[in-house]
Each structure stands twice: as C-alpha cells, then as structure tokens.
Design a protein around this motif. Sequence first.
Motif, short mmCIF file in Angstrom:
data_model
loop_
_atom_site.label_atom_id
_atom_site.label_comp_id
_atom_site.label_asym_id
_atom_site.label_seq_id
_atom_site.Cartn_x
_atom_site.Cartn_y
_atom_site.Cartn_z
N ALA A 102 -69.14 71.43 28.23
CA ALA A 102 -69.33 70.00 28.41
C ALA A 102 -68.26 69.49 29.37
O ALA A 102 -67.24 70.15 29.59
CB ALA A 102 -69.22 69.26 27.08
N LYS A 133 -75.78 70.32 30.41
CA LYS A 133 -74.62 70.28 29.51
C LYS A 133 -74.22 68.82 29.27
O LYS A 133 -74.38 67.98 30.16
CB LYS A 133 -73.45 71.04 30.13
N PRO A 134 -73.68 68.50 28.09
CA PRO A 134 -73.27 67.13 27.84
C PRO A 134 -72.24 66.66 28.87
O PRO A 134 -71.27 67.37 29.17
CB PRO A 134 -72.64 67.20 26.44
N GLY A 136 -69.96 63.30 29.54
CA GLY A 136 -69.50 62.01 29.05
C GLY A 136 -68.58 61.34 30.07
O GLY A 136 -67.70 61.99 30.63
N THR A 206 -77.05 56.55 26.37
CA THR A 206 -77.38 57.95 26.59
C THR A 206 -78.69 58.04 27.36
O THR A 206 -79.64 57.32 27.09
CB THR A 206 -77.52 58.71 25.26
N ARG A 208 -80.80 61.41 28.86
CA ARG A 208 -80.80 62.87 29.01
C ARG A 208 -79.44 63.44 28.60
O ARG A 208 -78.98 63.11 27.51
CB ARG A 208 -81.23 63.25 30.43
N ASN A 209 -78.78 64.19 29.43
CA ASN A 209 -77.48 64.75 29.02
C ASN A 209 -76.30 63.87 29.39
O ASN A 209 -75.15 64.22 29.15
CB ASN A 209 -77.27 66.16 29.60
N ILE A 211 -73.90 60.67 28.95
CA ILE A 211 -73.43 59.72 27.94
C ILE A 211 -72.35 58.87 28.59
O ILE A 211 -71.32 59.40 29.03
CB ILE A 211 -72.83 60.43 26.72
N GLU A 225 -70.47 61.27 19.94
CA GLU A 225 -71.75 61.74 20.48
C GLU A 225 -71.59 63.11 21.14
O GLU A 225 -72.46 63.98 21.01
CB GLU A 225 -72.32 60.72 21.47
N LEU A 226 -70.48 63.32 21.83
CA LEU A 226 -70.22 64.64 22.42
C LEU A 226 -70.13 65.71 21.34
O LEU A 226 -70.72 66.79 21.47
CB LEU A 226 -68.92 64.60 23.23
N ARG A 229 -73.52 66.56 20.01
CA ARG A 229 -74.33 67.39 20.91
C ARG A 229 -73.82 68.82 21.03
O ARG A 229 -74.60 69.74 21.31
CB ARG A 229 -74.39 66.72 22.29
N LEU A 230 -72.55 69.00 20.81
CA LEU A 230 -71.98 70.35 20.87
C LEU A 230 -72.25 71.13 19.58
O LEU A 230 -72.05 72.34 19.52
CB LEU A 230 -70.48 70.28 21.13
#
Length: 231
Positions: A102, A133-134, A136, A206, A208-209, A211, A225-226, A229-230
């Motif tokens: 991420a 991948k996330p 942020g 948010t 899709r990926n 944030i 939120e990260l 998602r992880l």
Amino acid sequence: MAKILFVVTGADHWTLADGTKHPTGFWAEEAVTPYETLTAAGHEVVVATPGGVVPTVDRGSLAPEFNGGQEGADRVAAALDAFEELRRPVALEDVDLDAYDAVFYPGGHGPMEDLAVNEASGRLLTAALASGKPLGVVCHGPAALLAATGPDGANAFAGYRLTGFTNTEETQAGLAEKAKWLLQDRLVAAGSEFQEGEPWAPFIITDRNLITGQNPASSAPLAAELVNRLG
C-alpha cells in the motif's frame, strides 16, 4: 504483515504568490496517526522522500491549538520522536512499487511545493492507482496527484471521486489569499470529482483503491480504512 510506503514531502517551505517562503513541511498528525494505526496492526512502514532527504515537520502542527491542548501536543511530539523511519528515508526515485502492499501520502503545505511537480512521485501514483493496491492520500497530500499525468497530458485521477484540503479551510487558515494556487481548484481543473465535507471535520472518500481524506482530522478514519483493506 504488510509493507506500506509513506511518501513524505521533502520541502521545508511553501513559496507564496509574492515570492516569500512560508515555513512548512509535513503535518505531524497526518503522519503520526496513520503510522501508529498501521504499526499497531502489525504492519511495516517505510518512508520515502524526494532525494531521500530527512523530512521537516511543520512546527505549527506541534502547537497545542492544533492538538486539542498541551497534553495532545506533547503526545504528538513524543509519537513523532518514536517514528524512527522518518529519520532514515529512502529516495523516492529508487522506490520499487512491487515491494509494497500500500502507499500513503500525508499532507502539510510541503507537497504543494515539491510533490505537486515531482515526476517520480507522479509515476509512482499512476502505477499505484493501476496496481489496485490501497492508495491513501490526506489533506494537502493530494497536491501530489497533480503530477500524475500521462503522455497525453491527462491526469491519472481524472474522473475519480476524491477530497483534500478545501478552499474554505485554506481561507479560514488565512493562507488562501497569499497562495499562488489552491488545491481544490487544481484538482477540479485536473478532472477529478472533488467532494467536500464540513470544514475541519473528519471526511474521507473512497473510489476503487483510492482513499482520500480532507484534513488532519481525517487521518484517523483514513488509516482505519487502510488497515481494513490490508486485512
């Protein structure tokens, strides 16, 4: 355990419209809160800056009035001291996205100075977005999105719903009239679907990926939120 790349501004000032240099850097809460949240969940954090310079904290972000009083300011200062990765960053230009799960960009006015025009950061953001991948990005961190342009000149984040530090907040902070440009205006011009919540209140979007968080208060829900998602 996941490995998260924190891309932090290397700038220690923001050049205003009249050419004066406003002292800045990264905003403490926006780096410390996600760092504590992610490491508490068992994840590893690596810091990258342009040229691998040790990043400068915006001294204003350590003031009691921005941390709910002196006790809060002391806690943030102590957390910053414990954030050892900030003192040994890798060079952004050498980052291999494949090594990370991420990517996260904190704010402060620093990104308005360097990451907004940094080609290596722009390429990384474009790749991170495409990877799924996330990703942020909080407060003034979305200034970095402005450098994510393709060969055709189109921005990689055009059409994405996102947020960032708003014109209203910049005005209330007393810097809007002194700025060369405002983040919200530039993100809208780049084709993003900018959304805003109440000034200074937590607000994340948010899509899709991606944030994004509006302001310092949004760093905690964005970090949560990260982590979610992880897994």
